[in-house]
Design a protein around this motif. Structure first.
Motif, PDB file in Angstrom:
ATOM      1  N   PRO A 195     -33.451   5.908  12.111  1.00 34.46           N
ATOM      2  CA  PRO A 195     -32.977   6.253  13.296  1.00 34.46           C
ATOM      3  C   PRO A 195     -32.958   4.695  14.370  1.00 34.46           C
ATOM      4  CG  PRO A 195     -34.622   7.825  12.722  1.00 34.46           C
ATOM      5  CD  PRO A 195     -34.265   6.553  12.070  1.00 34.46           C
ATOM      6  N   THR A 196     -32.244   5.375  15.717  1.00 31.80           N
ATOM      7  CA  THR A 196     -32.010   3.924  16.459  1.00 31.80           C
ATOM      8  C   THR A 196     -32.991   3.117  16.821  1.00 31.80           C
ATOM      9  OG1 THR A 196     -29.807   4.387  17.184  1.00 31.80           O
ATOM     10  CG2 THR A 196     -30.863   2.978  18.516  1.00 31.80           C
ATOM     11  N   GLY A 197     -33.624   2.053  16.463  1.00 30.72           N
ATOM     12  CA  GLY A 197     -34.591   1.445  16.992  1.00 30.72           C
ATOM     13  C   GLY A 197     -36.036   2.121  16.198  1.00 30.72           C
ATOM     14  N   GLU A 198     -35.638   1.926  15.231  1.00 28.94           N
ATOM     15  CA  GLU A 198     -36.927   2.866  14.347  1.00 28.94           C
ATOM     16  C   GLU A 198     -37.046   2.101  12.457  1.00 28.94           C
ATOM     17  OE1 GLU A 198     -38.538   6.985  14.033  1.00 28.94           O
ATOM     18  OE2 GLU A 198     -36.961   7.324  16.173  1.00 28.94           O
ATOM     19  N   LYS A 241     -38.609  20.094   6.749  1.00 28.56           N
ATOM     20  CA  LYS A 241     -37.264  18.832   7.359  1.00 28.56           C
ATOM     21  C   LYS A 241     -37.475  18.894   8.479  1.00 28.56           C
ATOM     22  CE  LYS A 241     -32.116  19.345   8.301  1.00 28.56           C
ATOM     23  NZ  LYS A 241     -30.960  20.940   8.586  1.00 28.56           N
ATOM     24  N   PRO A 242     -37.424  17.769   8.741  1.00 27.95           N
ATOM     25  CA  PRO A 242     -38.333  16.316   9.757  1.00 27.95           C
ATOM     26  C   PRO A 242     -36.907  16.342  10.848  1.00 27.95           C
ATOM     27  CG  PRO A 242     -36.993  14.601   8.311  1.00 27.95           C
ATOM     28  CD  PRO A 242     -36.957  16.309   7.532  1.00 27.95           C
ATOM     29  N   LYS A 243     -36.730  16.036  11.846  1.00 24.74           N
ATOM     30  CA  LYS A 243     -35.915  15.768  13.211  1.00 24.74           C
ATOM     31  C   LYS A 243     -35.312  14.534  12.226  1.00 24.74           C
ATOM     32  CE  LYS A 243     -38.307  12.271  15.822  1.00 24.74           C
ATOM     33  NZ  LYS A 243     -38.855  11.946  17.350  1.00 24.74           N
ATOM     34  N   SER A 244     -33.470  14.835  12.785  1.00 24.26           N
ATOM     35  CA  SER A 244     -32.771  14.513  12.722  1.00 24.26           C
ATOM     36  C   SER A 244     -32.666  12.589  13.098  1.00 24.26           C
ATOM     37  CB  SER A 244     -31.333  14.841  13.241  1.00 24.26           C
ATOM     38  OG  SER A 244     -30.181  14.050  13.506  1.00 24.26           O
ATOM     39  N   ILE A 245     -31.950  11.913  11.890  1.00 26.50           N
ATOM     40  CA  ILE A 245     -32.209  10.180  12.335  1.00 26.50           C
ATOM     41  C   ILE A 245     -30.537  10.049  13.174  1.00 26.50           C
ATOM     42  CG2 ILE A 245     -33.638   9.489  10.695  1.00 26.50           C
ATOM     43  CD1 ILE A 245     -29.982   9.076  10.355  1.00 26.50           C
ATOM     44  N   ALA A 246     -30.697  11.036  13.547  1.00 27.59           N
ATOM     45  CA  ALA A 246     -28.919  11.153  14.787  1.00 27.59           C
ATOM     46  C   ALA A 246     -29.896  10.347  16.307  1.00 27.59           C
ATOM     47  CB  ALA A 246     -27.766  11.407  14.197  1.00 27.59           C
ATOM     48  N   PRO A 247     -28.939   9.659  16.614  1.00 26.59           N
ATOM     49  CA  PRO A 247     -28.001   8.720  16.448  1.00 26.59           C
ATOM     50  C   PRO A 247     -29.240   7.421  15.780  1.00 26.59           C
ATOM     51  CG  PRO A 247     -28.430   8.586  19.157  1.00 26.59           C
ATOM     52  CD  PRO A 247     -29.489   9.943  18.262  1.00 26.59           C
TER      53      PRO A 247
END
Length: 302
Positions: A195-198, A241-247
Motif C-alpha cells: 500500500p502507498t506509504g506502508e 481476506k485483509p483490506k485492499s493494498i490499493a492504491p
C-alpha cells in the motif's frame, strides 16, 4: 524472498557441533523438550529446547560476525565467544551452570546442553551477558531474540526509510497458514505489492498463488490470506481476506531476465508500469528489489 566469511570449515564445525562426551549436561539434554515459539531476528526457530521451563537456543543461530565470534575446545568441552573487539569474552562449559564473562563467574538458569552434536545456551544468559535483545510474550507463548545486526534490521523495518523497511520486510520468512494452499502453475517471477506509504503489510504473487502478509510489532511476518486461481478451476481461498493494498506500488523480480519491473496501482487495482531496471546495468540493485518512489512518504511503523 531476496537472496542475501564464515570461519574455516574445521573451526566452524568444532564450535557449533562440539562433541557429545559424558557429562552432567547429558541428563538435561535427555530432559529437553521442544520450546514454545521462538524467533531470532524475525525468523522462527524450530530447534529451540525447553529444559525445566527454561528456553535454550542453538549457539549457531546467533551467527553475527560483526558481534561475536566462536571457538570450541574439545578437550575441555568449552565454547568461547568473543566480541569483535575482544572487550567481552565469554566461556561456556558443557554441563556447568556457571559461565565466565571476562573472567568473572556468572550463574546460569540451566547448564549448557549439547544435543545431537549441537550446542544450546539459555536465552536469559544471551539477554543479560551477550548483549542481545530478548522479550517474552506470555499471551502468545513466544520468545523474541534479536542480535545487534537483527536489531538494526528491526529498527529499519519499524521506523526507517520506506524503501529500506520494505527490503527488511521481504527478508523475513513469513509464518504460513495452517494447511496452506499449494503453489501451482508456471512462472519465473515474483511480484510484491505494498500500500502507498506502508511496509508492514504486502501481497506476494508467485505463479497463480496470491499471499497476503502482515508484520506485527515484534517484526514477525505472518501469512493471513491466500487465493489460488488455476485456469479452468474454481478459485481457492484460505485465511481472512485483509483490506485492499490499493492504491500502492508493485515490484516484480524477474528471475530469468534478472530485471526489476515496478509501477503504481491505482485505487481500482489497475497497475501501470513506471520503469524496468536491468540489474546487469545497475549493480546497485544486486540482491535488492525495492526501488524508492519519488515523493512517497511512510505512513506506518513506529
Amino acid at each position: 524472498m531476496n537472496p542475501i566469511k564464515a570461519l574455516k570449515a574445521a573451526a566452524a564445525a568444532a564450535l557449533i557441533a562440539g562433541a557429545v562426551l559424558p557429562g552432567s549436561g547429558l541428563a538435561e539434554a535427555k530432559a529437553a523438550a521442544p520450546a514454545p515459539l521462538l524467533f531470532i531476528d524475525g525468523q522462527a526457530q524450530s530447534s529451540a529446547l525447553s529444559v525445566g521451563g527454561r528456553i535454550l537456543i542453538q549457539l549457531r543461530s546467533l551467527q553475527d560476525p560483526d558481534w561475536l565470534t566462536y571457538s570450541y575446545d574439545a578437550k575441555t568441552r568449552t565454547v568461547r565467544a568473543a566480541s569483535k573487539d575482544n572487550s567481552k569474552i565469554i566461556e561456556l562449559k558443557e554441563g556447568s551452570r556457571t559461565a565466565s564473562v571476562n573472567g568473572k563467574p556468572v550463574p546460569l538458569d540451566v547448564s549448557v546442553v549439547i544435543r545431537d552434536g549441537k550446542t544450546y545456551v539459555p536465552v536469559r544468559f544471551v539477554s543479560e551477558s551477550m548483549g542481545a535483545y530478548v522479550s517474552y510474550d506470555s499471551a502468545k507463548s513466544r520468545t523474541v531474540v534479536r542480535t545487534p545486526k537483527g536489531q538494526k534490521s528491526y529498527d529499519a523495518l519499524m521506523g526507517g526509510d520506506l524503501a529500506a523497511a520494505r527490503e527488511a520486510a521481504l527478508d523475513l520468512t513469513a509464518l504460513p497458514l495452517k494447511d496452506p494452499l499449494a503453489v501451482e502453475g508456471e512462472g519465473f517471477s515474483v511480484t510484491y505489492s505494498f500500500p502507498t506509504g506502508e511496509a508492514l503489510r504486502y501481497e506476494m504473487v508467485y505463479k497463480q498463488l496470491l499471499s497476503s502478509i502482515v508484520i506485527d510489532g515484534d517484526g514477525i511476518a505472518q501469512v493471513v490470506y491466500q487465493r489460488s486461481e488455476i485456469y479452468g478451476q474454481p478459485p481457492k481461498e484460505k485465511g481472512t481476506k485483509p483490506k485492499s493494498i490499493a492504491p500502492g506500488y508493485y515490484f516484480t523480480d524477474n528471475v530469468m531476465a534478472d530485471y526489476i519491473y515496478y509501477g503504481s496501482i491505482d485505487s481500482n487495482g489497475e497497475a501501470k508500469e513506471l520503469e524496468a531496471i536491468d540489474r546487469a546495468s545497475h549493480p546497485e540493485y544486486k540482491n535488492k528489489l525495492i526501488v524508492p518512489i519519488d515523493g512517497e512518504k511512510r505512513t506506518d511503523g513506529k
